[in-house]
Design an enzyme around this catalytic site. Sequence first.
Site, short mmCIF file in Angstrom:
data_model
loop_
_atom_site.label_atom_id
_atom_site.label_comp_id
_atom_site.label_asym_id
_atom_site.label_seq_id
_atom_site.Cartn_x
_atom_site.Cartn_y
_atom_site.Cartn_z
N ASP A 175 0.65 -1.14 -0.13
CA ASP A 175 0.08 -0.08 0.13
C ASP A 175 0.91 1.27 -0.12
OD1 ASP A 175 -2.40 1.38 0.18
OD2 ASP A 175 -2.37 1.24 2.39
N HIS A 176 0.37 2.53 -0.59
CA HIS A 176 1.16 3.71 -0.45
C HIS A 176 2.49 3.50 -0.29
CE1 HIS A 176 -2.38 6.38 -0.24
NE2 HIS A 176 -2.99 5.62 0.33
N GLY A 199 -8.52 8.18 7.24
CA GLY A 199 -9.06 8.21 8.79
C GLY A 199 -10.52 8.18 8.77
N ASN A 203 -10.54 0.38 0.37
CA ASN A 203 -9.29 0.27 1.57
C ASN A 203 -9.96 0.72 2.91
OD1 ASN A 203 -7.64 -0.01 -0.88
ND2 ASN A 203 -5.94 1.46 -0.17
N ASN A 262 -8.56 0.66 6.74
CA ASN A 262 -7.46 0.84 7.58
C ASN A 262 -7.78 1.19 9.27
OD1 ASN A 262 -4.98 0.91 8.96
ND2 ASN A 262 -3.63 2.14 7.47
ZN LIG Z 1 -4.68 5.24 1.24
#
Ligand SMILES: [Zn+2]
Length: 281
Positions: free
Chosen positions: A81-82, A181, A230, A232
Site C-alpha cells: 500500500d502507499h 481516517g 481500502n 485501515n
Molecule cells: Zn490510502
Amino acid sequence: MLVNMKEILNDAKLDKYAIGSFNVYNYETIKGVLESIQERNFPAIISFGEKYLENMHFESVCSLVNSLSKDIEVPVVLHLDHCNNPENVYKAIKAGFTSVMYDGSSLPYEENVSNTAKVVEIAHACNVSVEAELGSLGAGVDSHEGNLEDKEIYTDPLMAKDFVQRTKVDALAVSIGTVHGMYKGTPNIRVDILKEIKEKVDIPFVLHGGSGTPEDVLVDCIENGICKINVNTEISVHTIEKMKELLSNGQKYHLSEISLLQVKFIKEVVDKYMKLFCKTS
Ligand SMILES: [Zn+2]
C-alpha cells in the site's frame, strides 16, 4: 493461493462488486483478515504500507501471509500500500508481494507519469500488478496514513485518461471526497466525478479511506466502477475501543489471550466490510 490483483479486480469490475483491501502490520491483523477470507470464501487484499516497515519487514509479512493462507482456496493478494519510494517497491516485489501501489500523487504530474510508468514496466515483467493514484485525499480524524496538512484534490477525469494511457497501470486510486481516517463531519462523496472518470477510463478504480463511509455511498461507488476499497483506520479504532472496554472491567488477561481477542475484534470489522462488498455482487 497468492495471486496478483489484476485478475480479481477485472472480475469485480465485470460483475460490479468490490474487493476489500485491509491494512496489516502484525500477526493479529494478518490472522484476522485471513480468517475472514476463509470463513466467507471470498477473495480479499492483504495490504501492507511502506510506513509500517518499522513494524515488520517485507520478508516477514510475506512468510506469515504465505504460511497462514496455504489452506485458503480463494485468491488472496499481498499488496504494497502507499509507497513513495520506488526502491521499496522493488524490495517488496523481490520479497514476494504480488501487487504494489506506487504513490507519486504528490509529485508534479509529469514526474508521477514517468516514475509510475517505470514501476509498471518492472512490476509487469515480474507478474506483479500496479495501482497508482491521481489527486489527493484529505486527512480525517485518527488517520494513520495521511498527514494533517493533506488537502483534498479531486481526480481530474481528463488527466486520469492521459495518465492511464501513458503508464499502463492496472488500477487507479481516485480522490472523490473520501478521507484517510474517520470523517470529521458528514462525508460528501462526489459520485458524479467518479462517473465522469468512468466515461473516460476503462480500468478498475480504487477507493481509499473506506473507514466510516456510509454503506449506501459505498454501494453507489461500487455500481460506478470502484472495485477495490481500502479499510485501515476503522480496524484500529474498533479494536482499541474493544480492548479498552475489556481491560477496564478489572479482569486479568494473559498476553496470549489479548492476541486472540485482537484477532477476533479485527475480524469483526473485516467481516462487516466483506459482507457489504459481497452483497452488491
Ligand atoms: Zn490510502
